[in-house]
Design a protein around this motif. Structure first.
Motif, PDB file in Angstrom:
ATOM      1  N   MET A  50       0.791  -1.207  -0.040  1.00 27.17           N
ATOM      2  CA  MET A  50      -0.087   0.140  -0.003  1.00 27.17           C
ATOM      3  C   MET A  50       0.808   1.506  -0.152  1.00 27.17           C
ATOM      4  O   MET A  50       0.405   2.250   0.034  1.00 27.17           O
ATOM      5  CB  MET A  50      -0.941  -0.032   1.204  1.00 27.17           C
ATOM      6  CG  MET A  50      -1.846  -1.030   1.244  1.00 27.17           C
ATOM      7  SD  MET A  50      -3.172  -0.812   0.195  1.00 27.17           S
ATOM      8  CE  MET A  50      -4.104   0.624   0.895  1.00 27.17           C
ATOM      9  N   LEU A  52       2.297   2.491   2.712  1.00 25.57           N
ATOM     10  CA  LEU A  52       1.783   3.193   3.952  1.00 25.57           C
ATOM     11  C   LEU A  52       2.712   2.702   5.010  1.00 25.57           C
ATOM     12  O   LEU A  52       2.455   2.809   6.225  1.00 25.57           O
ATOM     13  CB  LEU A  52       0.436   2.700   4.488  1.00 25.57           C
ATOM     14  CG  LEU A  52      -0.573   3.256   3.441  1.00 25.57           C
ATOM     15  CD1 LEU A  52      -1.948   2.638   4.062  1.00 25.57           C
ATOM     16  CD2 LEU A  52      -0.640   4.759   3.474  1.00 25.57           C
ATOM     17  N   ARG A  83      -4.262   3.784  -4.211  1.00 27.99           N
ATOM     18  CA  ARG A  83      -5.175   3.362  -2.786  1.00 27.99           C
ATOM     19  C   ARG A  83      -6.281   3.648  -2.661  1.00 27.99           C
ATOM     20  O   ARG A  83      -6.791   4.868  -3.308  1.00 27.99           O
ATOM     21  CB  ARG A  83      -4.673   4.185  -1.654  1.00 27.99           C
ATOM     22  CG  ARG A  83      -3.062   3.627  -1.160  1.00 27.99           C
ATOM     23  CD  ARG A  83      -2.664   4.433  -0.095  1.00 27.99           C
ATOM     24  NE  ARG A  83      -1.301   4.713  -0.073  1.00 27.99           N
ATOM     25  CZ  ARG A  83      -0.759   5.717  -0.097  1.00 27.99           C
ATOM     26  NH1 ARG A  83      -1.450   6.750   0.269  1.00 27.99           N
ATOM     27  NH2 ARG A  83       0.582   5.698  -0.139  1.00 27.99           N
ATOM     28  N   GLY A  84      -7.435   2.646  -2.425  1.00 25.77           N
ATOM     29  CA  GLY A  84      -8.716   2.924  -2.521  1.00 25.77           C
ATOM     30  C   GLY A  84      -9.264   2.867  -3.573  1.00 25.77           C
ATOM     31  O   GLY A  84     -10.507   2.524  -3.936  1.00 25.77           O
ATOM     32  N   MET A  89      -8.162  -1.620   1.169  1.00 22.88           N
ATOM     33  CA  MET A  89      -7.636  -2.327   2.308  1.00 22.88           C
ATOM     34  C   MET A  89      -8.711  -2.583   3.601  1.00 22.88           C
ATOM     35  O   MET A  89      -9.104  -1.279   3.890  1.00 22.88           O
ATOM     36  CB  MET A  89      -6.418  -1.966   2.901  1.00 22.88           C
ATOM     37  CG  MET A  89      -5.658  -2.899   3.866  1.00 22.88           C
ATOM     38  SD  MET A  89      -3.845  -2.344   3.975  1.00 22.88           S
ATOM     39  CE  MET A  89      -3.451  -3.506   5.340  1.00 22.88           C
ATOM     40  N   PHE A  91      -8.959  -3.523   7.820  1.00 22.90           N
ATOM     41  CA  PHE A  91      -7.962  -4.001   9.046  1.00 22.90           C
ATOM     42  C   PHE A  91      -8.602  -4.816  10.013  1.00 22.90           C
ATOM     43  O   PHE A  91      -9.791  -5.236   9.890  1.00 22.90           O
ATOM     44  CB  PHE A  91      -7.425  -2.523   9.654  1.00 22.90           C
ATOM     45  CG  PHE A  91      -6.798  -1.696   8.505  1.00 22.90           C
ATOM     46  CD1 PHE A  91      -5.353  -2.132   8.394  1.00 22.90           C
ATOM     47  CD2 PHE A  91      -7.523  -0.804   7.855  1.00 22.90           C
ATOM     48  CE1 PHE A  91      -4.776  -1.340   7.514  1.00 22.90           C
ATOM     49  CE2 PHE A  91      -6.688   0.093   6.923  1.00 22.90           C
ATOM     50  CZ  PHE A  91      -5.507  -0.313   6.783  1.00 22.90           C
ATOM     51  N   GLN A  92      -7.928  -5.240  10.810  1.00 23.21           N
ATOM     52  CA  GLN A  92      -8.255  -6.004  11.875  1.00 23.21           C
ATOM     53  C   GLN A  92      -9.414  -5.419  13.206  1.00 23.21           C
ATOM     54  O   GLN A  92     -10.512  -6.253  13.324  1.00 23.21           O
ATOM     55  CB  GLN A  92      -7.180  -6.491  13.024  1.00 23.21           C
ATOM     56  CG  GLN A  92      -7.439  -7.398  14.360  1.00 23.21           C
ATOM     57  CD  GLN A  92      -6.290  -7.754  14.943  1.00 23.21           C
ATOM     58  OE1 GLN A  92      -5.182  -7.483  14.303  1.00 23.21           O
ATOM     59  NE2 GLN A  92      -6.655  -8.594  15.914  1.00 23.21           N
ATOM     60  N   GLU A  93      -9.334  -4.336  13.377  1.00 21.34           N
ATOM     61  CA  GLU A  93      -9.980  -3.763  14.669  1.00 21.34           C
ATOM     62  C   GLU A  93     -11.191  -2.926  14.017  1.00 21.34           C
ATOM     63  O   GLU A  93     -11.239  -1.725  13.904  1.00 21.34           O
ATOM     64  CB  GLU A  93      -9.210  -3.059  15.610  1.00 21.34           C
ATOM     65  CG  GLU A  93      -9.700  -2.785  16.924  1.00 21.34           C
ATOM     66  CD  GLU A  93     -10.394  -3.924  17.526  1.00 21.34           C
ATOM     67  OE1 GLU A  93     -11.834  -3.757  17.334  1.00 21.34           O
ATOM     68  OE2 GLU A  93     -10.098  -4.815  18.129  1.00 21.34           O
ATOM     69  N   THR A  96     -12.410   0.630  15.838  1.00 23.24           N
ATOM     70  CA  THR A  96     -11.759   1.859  15.792  1.00 23.24           C
ATOM     71  C   THR A  96     -11.316   2.189  14.268  1.00 23.24           C
ATOM     72  O   THR A  96     -10.850   3.385  14.235  1.00 23.24           O
ATOM     73  CB  THR A  96     -10.438   1.758  16.621  1.00 23.24           C
ATOM     74  OG1 THR A  96      -9.566   0.554  16.352  1.00 23.24           O
ATOM     75  CG2 THR A  96     -10.635   1.677  18.130  1.00 23.24           C
ATOM     76  N   ALA A  97     -11.585   1.390  13.539  1.00 28.18           N
ATOM     77  CA  ALA A  97     -11.097   1.849  12.022  1.00 28.18           C
ATOM     78  C   ALA A  97     -12.071   2.913  11.381  1.00 28.18           C
ATOM     79  O   ALA A  97     -11.566   3.080  10.470  1.00 28.18           O
ATOM     80  CB  ALA A  97     -11.201   0.301  11.262  1.00 28.18           C
ATOM     81  N   LEU A  98     -13.248   3.135  11.722  1.00 29.48           N
ATOM     82  CA  LEU A  98     -13.939   4.164  11.378  1.00 29.48           C
ATOM     83  C   LEU A  98     -14.086   5.625  12.150  1.00 29.48           C
ATOM     84  O   LEU A  98     -13.820   5.442  13.447  1.00 29.48           O
ATOM     85  CB  LEU A  98     -15.494   3.761  11.398  1.00 29.48           C
ATOM     86  CG  LEU A  98     -15.793   2.679  10.221  1.00 29.48           C
ATOM     87  CD1 LEU A  98     -17.139   1.904  10.541  1.00 29.48           C
ATOM     88  CD2 LEU A  98     -15.502   3.029   9.024  1.00 29.48           C
ATOM     89  N   ASN A  99     -13.941   6.526  11.358  1.00 24.90           N
ATOM     90  CA  ASN A  99     -13.990   7.938  12.485  1.00 24.90           C
ATOM     91  C   ASN A  99     -15.213   8.273  12.910  1.00 24.90           C
ATOM     92  O   ASN A  99     -16.407   8.080  12.463  1.00 24.90           O
ATOM     93  CB  ASN A  99     -13.900   8.919  11.077  1.00 24.90           C
ATOM     94  CG  ASN A  99     -13.585  10.362  11.744  1.00 24.90           C
ATOM     95  OD1 ASN A  99     -13.833  10.563  13.085  1.00 24.90           O
ATOM     96  ND2 ASN A  99     -13.042  11.333  11.123  1.00 24.90           N
ATOM     97  N   GLN A 107     -18.342   8.568   4.920  1.00 21.66           N
ATOM     98  CA  GLN A 107     -17.133   7.720   5.095  1.00 21.66           C
ATOM     99  C   GLN A 107     -17.036   6.851   3.845  1.00 21.66           C
ATOM    100  O   GLN A 107     -15.851   6.892   3.144  1.00 21.66           O
ATOM    101  CB  GLN A 107     -16.759   6.796   6.464  1.00 21.66           C
ATOM    102  CG  GLN A 107     -16.581   7.945   7.368  1.00 21.66           C
ATOM    103  CD  GLN A 107     -15.999   7.225   8.846  1.00 21.66           C
ATOM    104  OE1 GLN A 107     -15.115   6.311   8.613  1.00 21.66           O
ATOM    105  NE2 GLN A 107     -16.920   7.368   9.707  1.00 21.66           N
ATOM    106  N   ARG A 155     -19.775  -2.716  11.794  1.00 27.29           N
ATOM    107  CA  ARG A 155     -18.887  -1.958  11.216  1.00 27.29           C
ATOM    108  C   ARG A 155     -17.786  -2.377  10.135  1.00 27.29           C
ATOM    109  O   ARG A 155     -17.312  -1.708   9.353  1.00 27.29           O
ATOM    110  CB  ARG A 155     -17.851  -1.473  12.589  1.00 27.29           C
ATOM    111  CG  ARG A 155     -18.897  -0.535  13.602  1.00 27.29           C
ATOM    112  CD  ARG A 155     -17.816   0.029  14.588  1.00 27.29           C
ATOM    113  NE  ARG A 155     -18.760   0.175  15.604  1.00 27.29           N
ATOM    114  CZ  ARG A 155     -18.271   0.924  16.839  1.00 27.29           C
ATOM    115  NH1 ARG A 155     -17.133   1.164  16.972  1.00 27.29           N
ATOM    116  NH2 ARG A 155     -19.112   0.727  17.778  1.00 27.29           N
ATOM    117  N   LEU A 162     -16.473   0.573   1.976  1.00 27.73           N
ATOM    118  CA  LEU A 162     -15.492   1.730   1.674  1.00 27.73           C
ATOM    119  C   LEU A 162     -14.488   1.463   1.072  1.00 27.73           C
ATOM    120  O   LEU A 162     -13.769   2.127   0.279  1.00 27.73           O
ATOM    121  CB  LEU A 162     -15.538   2.769   2.690  1.00 27.73           C
ATOM    122  CG  LEU A 162     -14.872   2.530   4.113  1.00 27.73           C
ATOM    123  CD1 LEU A 162     -13.139   2.646   3.599  1.00 27.73           C
ATOM    124  CD2 LEU A 162     -15.227   3.420   5.011  1.00 27.73           C
TER     125      LEU A 162
END
Lengths: 546, 315
Positions: A50, A52, A83-84, A89, A91-93, A96-99, A107, A155, A162
């Protein structure tokens, strides 16, 4: 056709090699799995693709070619465009991955506005469609919801929506289901599979769970310490297991513990008709309204001395509430709990003699210790409970003994918690539970955060301690494989009720209740006939401390 | 949201009630007679009795409390013992200096702190971050009266751009009034801006390490876009707390700066009230300041809810 090709990728952070000579090929429209323990470089590989990785002190060599473009040669601006749009991509969690301060609609739409230049209106319409695609229909999940109004699984679906908003060619999923319970995991995996099949997307699935790889990926790579030790077609990889590390990973995944069945006659813990209710405030209306939520409904069971009892169910089924009630942390609305004949009740001050008989070990080996206390102080903490009856020397001696029992050295008592790895911290948590010589230890997801190899070491340790001291365990876990391996009996909970109870082997081999059947079907398994026929090398049974 | 606002409003009312009771009892009930305290040691008994009458100290406790609070509700704060004018007049005159000064200083604080904090967070670990944080360290360390005097020497004495002190009053034109408040506001703002910039910087840095920023980056947002679109609003939550505290401080705590610049502000009024033992002034102005602080907290609470949807809908 190859979509992504990683060639001789090396990553160093401040002269410390993180990735060594990684080479991978991901074909178009296929699922590719990467499996390995924490610290093996799985996520770092994904972040390298990525672009990143942290910017400071990182050196990257080698080539990453994605649909004909060498990503290493692109500018940051060009990378942002990929990207995007071409690589998504997740993620695991998901918690907390969203604002937290932006709506889910915003989003999801943001990706569309940013990359495709959609108008706000068009982006919102498309966002609705994408949320529908991940099975969050508009009728129940309108765009104006905020992340905190959704569950973890929901979530994660938003995160997927997204990530796939612009139908990228590659979706990288980094431990997408690790934080979710079995049935939610099964749903999310099904969704990912259908995206690969229907949208022609390639999937790079990163996980520590061999069963998930077996279930999902057509090809897989095994990583250890920043190296790819073995890769190839998944079924072949499982059948042959050329590399010793793959075998070791597999062995610890199978959780073959040295547990002997126990004879149980004497009751230790008696739970009868326990009901646990609490008030929840309804914040949506102007007036203060409270509703009564029943988390545990009239549960009865008996735990015998020296027995291990499993408690399974999805998150929110009341497992932890029941555990808190047993530990005397909450008051009961009905029923009674007795430990060795003595009533446990949070209202009346439960006596020292009762309290010292039960201890608890929690999930998080990082968050459950005060970082400023020495290990000695941490392990000696339960002595406060019984009014510090020992002089300092005797206390230190007992702390040392407890540390020795969990496979650490008595001299470790002078260290601080940050000096230990996750597995060692969990040993310290067990030492703290042991120091008062309890009869019952409640293990609330105590091995869930650990890697497979560490997990089997901890489970072996618990078995040894049980043999030595006749301890009883209540083993709360969402991981059915663990419960299957280490318990004598199991209780299955759903919506605060026990729906099935029985000998672990019986429940796992012939579940009676439809819910148990569903739960078992949801947990991914490695097909029986994939298991290689040869025996495990003997040196692998020798568990050394990391 | 409405329910949240109403509960905050109720808590505002309760705070005011508690504060009024506390102030009243500290001044009225604590041993020692207010009238003889105000008149000093050498007062004759007759004057003390006369003053007691004037102060309304002769009624029952309950009656006096109700008179006092009831009076305040309709804007009657009593008559100042030393100035011989209604306290409300005194206070109004002083507020017309203190409130604009506090607002002016707060606006300067924010306009200085935000860019500095954001820029430093964005260039974390670089020389620019290091030097900016050094400057803010200095800004916190320098006593503001000293800085005020430097400002006077530079801009009033040498450059003659501003006057060295005093306040011409708003009736001579808003611009003139603002001009005379500029140096004091700047002197106040430098310390506050230094604090706020540091809070802003660390809050943004903390926010930038959150998972949702990684998600935003994986969506294809550049570092700058991820910061402005996703980090700033989340980073504002602790910053709002500090701004609320700072405004309360600027309103009541500007006394030294008011003295340096000869400004007739609330701080000076309280200070004079205390030295002249004018308990009526002290009591009323303290209550007024409590009201201002509680009101600011209410506004901050509402600002929280606007920033963070989790507060609006409850968890």
């Amino acid at each position: 056709m190859t979509l992504l090709s990683v060639q001789n990728l090396n990553v160093k952070i401040q002269d410390f090699a993180i990735l060594n000579d990684i080479s991978l090929e991901i074909p178009t429209g296929r699922s590719f799995g990467i499996v390995g323990e924490s610290g093996s470089g799985k996520s770092m590989t994904a972040l390298s693709i990525m672009g990143l990785l942290p910017t400071q002190g990182v050196r990257r060599t080698g080539r990453i070619v994605f649909s004909g473009k060498d990503l290493g040669l692109l500018t940051e601006r060009q990378m942002c465009a990929i990207r995007g749009k071409e690589i998504g991509m997740i993620f695991q969690e998901p918690m907390t991955a969203l604002n937290p301060v932006k709506t889910i609609g915003h989003q999801v739409a943001e990706t569309l506005i940013l990359h495709a230049g959609f108008s706000t209106r068009k982006a919102r319409r498309e966002a609705k469609e994408r949320l529908d695609r991940v099975e969050l229909p508009q009728s129940t999940f309108p765009l104006h919801l905020y992340p905190h109004q959704l569950s973890g699984g929901q979530r994660q679906r938003v995160c997927i929506a997204l990530a796939i908003a612009l139908r990228p060619k590659l979706l990288i999923a980094d431990e997408p289901t690790t934080a979710l319970d079995v049935s939610t995991q099964a749903q999310i995996l099904k969704l990912l599979r259908s995206l690969v099949e229907e949208e022609g997307m390639s999937l790079m699935l990163i996980t520590h769970d061999l069963a998930v790889i077996a279930d999902m990926a057509e090809e897989a790579a095994v990583m250890q310490d920043g190296h790819v030790v073995e890769h190839g077609q998944t079924e072949r990889l499982f059948r042959h297991m050329r590399h010793p590390y793959t075998k070791k990973l597999f062995a610890s995944h199978r959780l073959e513990t040295s547990r002997k069945p126990h004879q149980h006659r004497k009751a230790l813990l008696e739970v009868s008709d326990v009901r646990r209710q609490y008030k929840v405030r309804d914040n949506s209306s102007l007036w203060i309204k409270t509703a009564i939520k029943t988390a545990v409904r009239d549960i009865s069971f008996t735990l015998f001395k020296g027995e291990s009892l499993g408690l399974v169910g999805e998150s929110g089924c009341g497992k932890s509430t029941l555990a808190r009630a047993i530990l005397g942390l909450d008051s009961l609305q009905n029923g009674v709990i007795r430990l060795d004949g003595d009533v446990i009740d949070s209202q009346v001050k439960t006596g020292v003699d009762v309290r010292r008989k039960m201890q608890v070990v929690f999930q998080d080996p990082y968050g459950s210790f005060n970082p400023r206390h020495s290990v000695k102080k941490l392990v000696a903490e339960p002595f406060h409970l019984i009014g510090n009856p020992y002089p300092r020397q005797a206390r230190d001696q007992r702390v040392g003994m407890a540390l020795k029992e969990v496979g650490l050295s008595p001299s470790d008592m002078h260290k601080f918690i940050h000096e230990f790895s996750g597995g060692q911290r969990q040993r310290i948590a067990i030492a703290r539970a042991l120091v008062l010589r309890p009869e019952l230890i409640v293990l609330d997801e105590a091995v869930s955060a650990l890697d497979a190899s560490i997990r089997s070491q901890i489970l072996d340790l618990l078995n040894q301690l049980q043999d030595r001291y006749g301890l009883s365990y209540i083993f709360i876990s969402h991981d059915l494989a663990v419960v299957k391996a280490v318990t004598d009996r199991v209780l299955v909970m759903q919506n605060g009720r026990i729906v099935e109870v029985g000998k672990t082997t019986d429940v796992f081999h012939s579940p009676q209740h439809p819910y148990t059947k569903r739960l078992l079907a949801a947990s991914p398994t490695i097909p029986e006939d994939w298991v290689p026929t040869h025996d495990w090398p003997t040196e692998l049974s020798d568990h050394s401390l990391q | 949201m409405l329910r949240y606002a109403i509960t905050r409003l109720i808590s505002l009312g309760v705070s005011l009630l508690a504060a009024s009771l506390l102030i009243f009892f500290v001044i009225e009930v604590i041993p020692g007679d207010a009238a003889s305290f105000m008149l000093g040691l050498n007062a004759s008994p007759e004057t003390v009795v006369a003053l007691r009458e004037e102060l309304g100290l002769s009624g029952s406790l309950m009656r006096r409390y109700l008179d006092w609070t009831g009076g305040m509700l309709i804007g009657d704060f009593g008559v100042s013992y030393t100035y011989r004018v209604p306290v409300s007049e005194l206070v109004m005159a002083r507020i017309s200096v203190s409130l604009p000064l506090a607002l002016y200083a707060l606006i300067l604080t924010i306009t200085m702190a935000f860019p500095v904090g954001i820029f430093a967070a964005f260039n974390r670990g670089k020389l620019s971050d290091f030097s900016l944080m050094g400057v803010t360290q200095l800004g916190i360390a320098i006593p503001n009266f000293w800085f005020a005097m430097l400002l006077v020497m530079a801009f009033a004495v040498s450059l003659k751009w501003f006057s060295a002190g005093g306040f011409p009053g708003w009736e001579n034109g808003v611009l003139l009034g603002l001009k005379s408040l500029t140096l004091p506001a700047l002197a106040l703002a430098v310390t506050q801006a230094s604090i706020l910039a540091r809070v802003m910087r660390s809050s943004i840095i903390e926010t930038l390490s959150q998972d949702y920023i990684r998600t935003a980056r994986a969506k294809g947002l550049s570092r700058r876009q991820a910061t402005t679109r996703h980090a700033l609003r989340n980073a504002m939550i602790p910053v709002l707390t500090i701004i609320g505290l700072q405004f309360s401080f600027l309103l009541a705590g500007a006394i030294i700066i008011e003295n340096v610049f000869f400004l007739p502000g609330l701080g000076r009024l309280i200070f004079q009230g205390i030295t002249q033992r004018d308990l009526i002034v002290v009591e009323s102005v303290v209550m007024l300041l409590v009201f201002a602080v509680v009101l600011v907290n209410f506004v901050v609470d509402i600002a929280y809810a606007i920033t963070d949807p989790r507060l609006r809908t409850g968890r």
